[in-house]
Design a protein around this motif. Structure first.
Motif, mmCIF file in Angstrom:
data_model
loop_
_atom_site.group_PDB
_atom_site.id
_atom_site.type_symbol
_atom_site.label_atom_id
_atom_site.label_comp_id
_atom_site.label_asym_id
_atom_site.label_seq_id
_atom_site.Cartn_x
_atom_site.Cartn_y
_atom_site.Cartn_z
ATOM 1 N N GLY A 226 0.840 -1.195 0.000
ATOM 2 C CA GLY A 226 0.000 0.000 0.000
ATOM 3 C C GLY A 226 0.869 1.236 0.000
ATOM 4 O O GLY A 226 1.761 1.371 0.848
ATOM 5 N N LEU A 227 0.658 2.127 -0.974
ATOM 6 C CA LEU A 227 1.499 3.309 -1.126
ATOM 7 C C LEU A 227 0.680 4.586 -1.212
ATOM 8 O O LEU A 227 -0.379 4.607 -1.850
ATOM 9 N N ILE A 228 1.191 5.616 -0.586
ATOM 10 C CA ILE A 228 0.715 6.981 -0.793
ATOM 11 C C ILE A 228 1.871 7.692 -1.480
ATOM 12 O O ILE A 228 3.017 7.596 -1.016
ATOM 13 N N CYS A 229 1.595 8.373 -2.588
ATOM 14 C CA CYS A 229 2.692 9.069 -3.255
ATOM 15 C C CYS A 229 2.286 10.488 -3.623
ATOM 16 O O CYS A 229 1.111 10.773 -3.857
ATOM 17 N N VAL A 230 3.290 11.350 -3.626
ATOM 18 C CA VAL A 230 3.107 12.745 -4.035
ATOM 19 C C VAL A 230 4.235 13.074 -4.997
ATOM 20 O O VAL A 230 5.411 12.963 -4.629
ATOM 21 N N GLU A 231 3.873 13.447 -6.228
ATOM 22 C CA GLU A 231 4.853 13.901 -7.212
ATOM 23 C C GLU A 231 4.789 15.416 -7.240
ATOM 24 O O GLU A 231 3.713 15.988 -7.350
ATOM 25 N N ALA A 232 5.945 16.054 -7.159
ATOM 26 C CA ALA A 232 5.969 17.509 -7.076
ATOM 27 C C ALA A 232 7.081 18.091 -7.949
ATOM 28 O O ALA A 232 8.033 17.402 -8.305
ATOM 29 N N SER A 233 6.923 19.378 -8.258
ATOM 30 C CA SER A 233 7.933 20.093 -9.026
ATOM 31 C C SER A 233 7.957 21.546 -8.559
ATOM 32 O O SER A 233 7.191 21.938 -7.699
ATOM 33 N N GLY A 234 8.822 22.333 -9.170
ATOM 34 C CA GLY A 234 8.938 23.737 -8.817
ATOM 35 C C GLY A 234 10.260 24.011 -8.137
ATOM 36 O O GLY A 234 10.867 23.132 -7.535
ATOM 37 N N ILE A 235 10.708 25.236 -8.236
ATOM 38 C CA ILE A 235 12.000 25.625 -7.674
ATOM 39 C C ILE A 235 12.047 25.410 -6.166
ATOM 40 O O ILE A 235 12.996 24.862 -5.632
ATOM 41 N N LEU A 236 11.012 25.801 -5.461
ATOM 42 C CA LEU A 236 10.996 25.620 -4.003
ATOM 43 C C LEU A 236 10.833 24.163 -3.612
ATOM 44 O O LEU A 236 11.227 23.770 -2.517
ATOM 45 N N CYS A 237 10.268 23.373 -4.493
ATOM 46 C CA CYS A 237 10.100 21.950 -4.222
ATOM 47 C C CYS A 237 11.449 21.307 -3.931
ATOM 48 O O CYS A 237 11.608 20.570 -2.970
ATOM 49 N N GLY A 238 12.424 21.609 -4.758
ATOM 50 C CA GLY A 238 13.753 21.055 -4.544
ATOM 51 C C GLY A 238 14.333 21.464 -3.210
ATOM 52 O O GLY A 238 14.900 20.649 -2.491
#
Length: 141
Positions: free
Chosen positions: A113-125
């Motif tokens: 069972g997985l919960i995942c969040v894919e994110a981007s953006g300069i502040l994300c890093g």
């Protein structure tokens, strides 16, 4: 930015982006209309939660463009990144940064069972790299 000619070019560009994301991720994805992105923000590309049976495996090469945080809420599995193998169990998490080849799968015949969040953006890093200090990519209980 594409010039708009009766709305066709903008719609075509949006459809091309959705198709590219779908091919990359294996999921149907719709980009919300009328949403303008600010590249300086932490932007969640996609989030999900699921339980997967035996033979679950995700293999991604260096072209994967997102920061991704996964949390195991059930079962156990393997995660390989940077040439290192990790055995993960319920309550643990792992972080993937853009451009890193990686593989994750369930353990033998058990479900995962997985919960995942894919994110981007300069502040994300900046935000997620605080978690990734000293190359840490797996978080144990």
């Amino acid at each position: 930015m594409i010039e708009e000619h009766n709305g066709k070019d903008v719609e075509e560009e949006r459809m091309n982006q959705e198709e590219a994301i779908g091919k990359l991720s294996g999921y149907t994805y719709r980009i919300p209309e009328g949403v303008e992105r600010n590249p300086a923000l932490f932007y969640v590309e996609r989030a999900g939660c699921g339980s997967y049976d035996a033979d679950f495996e995700i293999v991604r090469d260096h072209t994967y463009p997102f920061y991704t945080l996964h949390f195991l809420f059930d079962g156990c599995g393997f995660f390989r990144i940077r040439g290192q193998d990790y055995f993960l169990t319920k309550g643990e998490a792992f972080l993937i940064t853009p451009g890193e080849e990686h593989v994750y799968c369930n353990f033998t015949a058990s479900s995962i069972g997985l919960i995942c969040v894919e994110a981007s953006g300069i502040l994300c890093g900046d935000v997620l790299m605080l978690l990734n200090r000293k190359g840490l990519c797996v978080f144990r209980r």
